[in-house]
Design an enzyme around this catalytic site. Structure first.
Site, PDB file in Angstrom:
ATOM      1  N   GLY A  77       0.653  -1.191  -0.065  1.00  0.00           N
ATOM      2  CA  GLY A  77       0.014  -0.057   0.126  1.00  0.00           C
ATOM      3  C   GLY A  77       0.920   1.238  -0.019  1.00  0.00           C
ATOM      4  N   LEU A  79      -3.767  -6.953  -8.008  1.00  0.00           N
ATOM      5  CA  LEU A  79      -3.163  -8.062  -8.572  1.00  0.00           C
ATOM      6  C   LEU A  79      -4.207  -8.910  -9.333  1.00  0.00           C
ATOM      7  CD1 LEU A  79      -0.033  -8.838  -6.541  1.00  0.00           C
ATOM      8  CD2 LEU A  79      -0.173  -7.385  -8.455  1.00  0.00           C
ATOM      9  N   LEU A 111      -7.252  -9.664 -12.342  1.00  0.00           N
ATOM     10  CA  LEU A 111      -7.644  -8.921 -13.767  1.00  0.00           C
ATOM     11  C   LEU A 111      -9.064  -8.130 -13.235  1.00  0.00           C
ATOM     12  CD1 LEU A 111      -7.216  -9.104 -16.483  1.00  0.00           C
ATOM     13  CD2 LEU A 111      -8.586 -10.632 -16.837  1.00  0.00           C
ATOM     14  N   ASN A 146      -3.860   2.250 -14.032  1.00  0.00           N
ATOM     15  CA  ASN A 146      -3.071   1.377 -13.419  1.00  0.00           C
ATOM     16  C   ASN A 146      -1.660   1.661 -13.439  1.00  0.00           C
ATOM     17  OD1 ASN A 146      -2.125  -1.273 -12.276  1.00  0.00           O
ATOM     18  ND2 ASN A 146      -1.571  -2.102 -14.242  1.00  0.00           N
ATOM     19  N   HIS A 190       2.432  -0.208 -13.467  1.00  0.00           N
ATOM     20  CA  HIS A 190       3.247  -1.162 -13.770  1.00  0.00           C
ATOM     21  C   HIS A 190       4.657  -1.000 -13.503  1.00  0.00           C
ATOM     22  CE1 HIS A 190       3.579  -5.510 -14.963  1.00  0.00           C
ATOM     23  NE2 HIS A 190       4.389  -4.939 -15.497  1.00  0.00           N
ATOM     24  N   ASP A 241      -2.411  -5.371 -18.729  1.00  0.00           N
ATOM     25  CA  ASP A 241      -1.159  -4.521 -19.055  1.00  0.00           C
ATOM     26  C   ASP A 241      -1.009  -3.825 -20.644  1.00  0.00           C
ATOM     27  OD1 ASP A 241      -0.360  -4.811 -16.486  1.00  0.00           O
ATOM     28  OD2 ASP A 241       0.866  -6.435 -16.914  1.00  0.00           O
TER      29      ASP A 241
END
Ligand code: GAR
Length: 192
Positions: A15, A88, A90, A105, A107, A148
């Site tokens: 977090g 984590l 979908l 998101n 990455h 992604d």
């Protein structure tokens, strides 16, 4: 004054990004973090939410993929945008439809490199170091139904040296995330 833009943060782990985003917007009247949702019961993100005084809620697999529990909660909180901060799983189709182009998101690599199923968190840094890459970085992107692969909003790079381990690379990536993720969210949600 107009209604603020409400952010719901989804996370699964430590977090740090959720905290940084919440702190960045803490003094703003025009943007509010209205809740932090997590999907692992013992995730430290829940403790961080508590420390920040932000409502948090655990939801399990059923709540995401079978019932409408998460969506109902997001609507109840009047969320406008969803921010994935180390989340984590979908994103279900129903959520993509309810928040079209409104899910962001982060990455921890330079997508399309080191993306896709199984490539998350430390696994990414292990693969980057094992392949003796010379650079890595972060990608902030809009989420669509390809893991992604959604439109890139921003990338930042860092060098990977022969001395780097997955842990030291993770530290470099966390610094980039801290520096850029809240600002890119701010810019993106205010551009619409
Ligand atoms: C972050 O490094 C984020 O980029 C990554 O998980 C970490 C979560 O850390 N996300 C992914 O790998 C998504 N595929 P945090 O919980 O301390 O913010």
């Amino acid at each position: 004054m107009n209604k603020p833009i409400n952010l719901a943060i989804l996370g699964s782990g430590n977090g740090t990004n959720a905290q940084q985003i919440s702190e960045y917007f803490a003094d703003r009247d025009d943007v509010k973090v209205v809740c932090i949702i997590y999907n692992k019961k013992d995730a430290y993100i829940a403790q961080r939410a508590k420390n920040l005084g932000i409502e948090s809620h655990y939801f399990g697999r059923n709540d995401f993929y079978v019932s409408n529990a998460v969506l109902d909660y997001l609507h109840e909180k009047q969320a406008d945008w969803i921010i994935l901060a180390g989340f984590l799983w979908l994103i279900p189709e129903s959520m993509l439809q309810a928040f079209p182009n409104r899910i962001i998101n982060i990455h921890p690599a330079l997508l399309p490199l080191y993306g896709g199923k199984g490539m998350y968190g430390h696994h990414v840094h292990e693969a980057v170091v094992a392949n003796h890459e010379k650079e890595s970085g972060i990608t902030i992107h809009i989420v669509d139904n390809n893991y992604d692969r959604g439109t890139t909003l921003f990338q930042a790079r860092c060098t990977v040296t022969p001395d780097d381990t997955p842990d030291t690379l993770a530290e470099k990536i966390h610094l980039l995330e801290k520096e850029h993720f809240p600002r890119v969210i701010d810019r993106t949600i205010n551009a619409r």
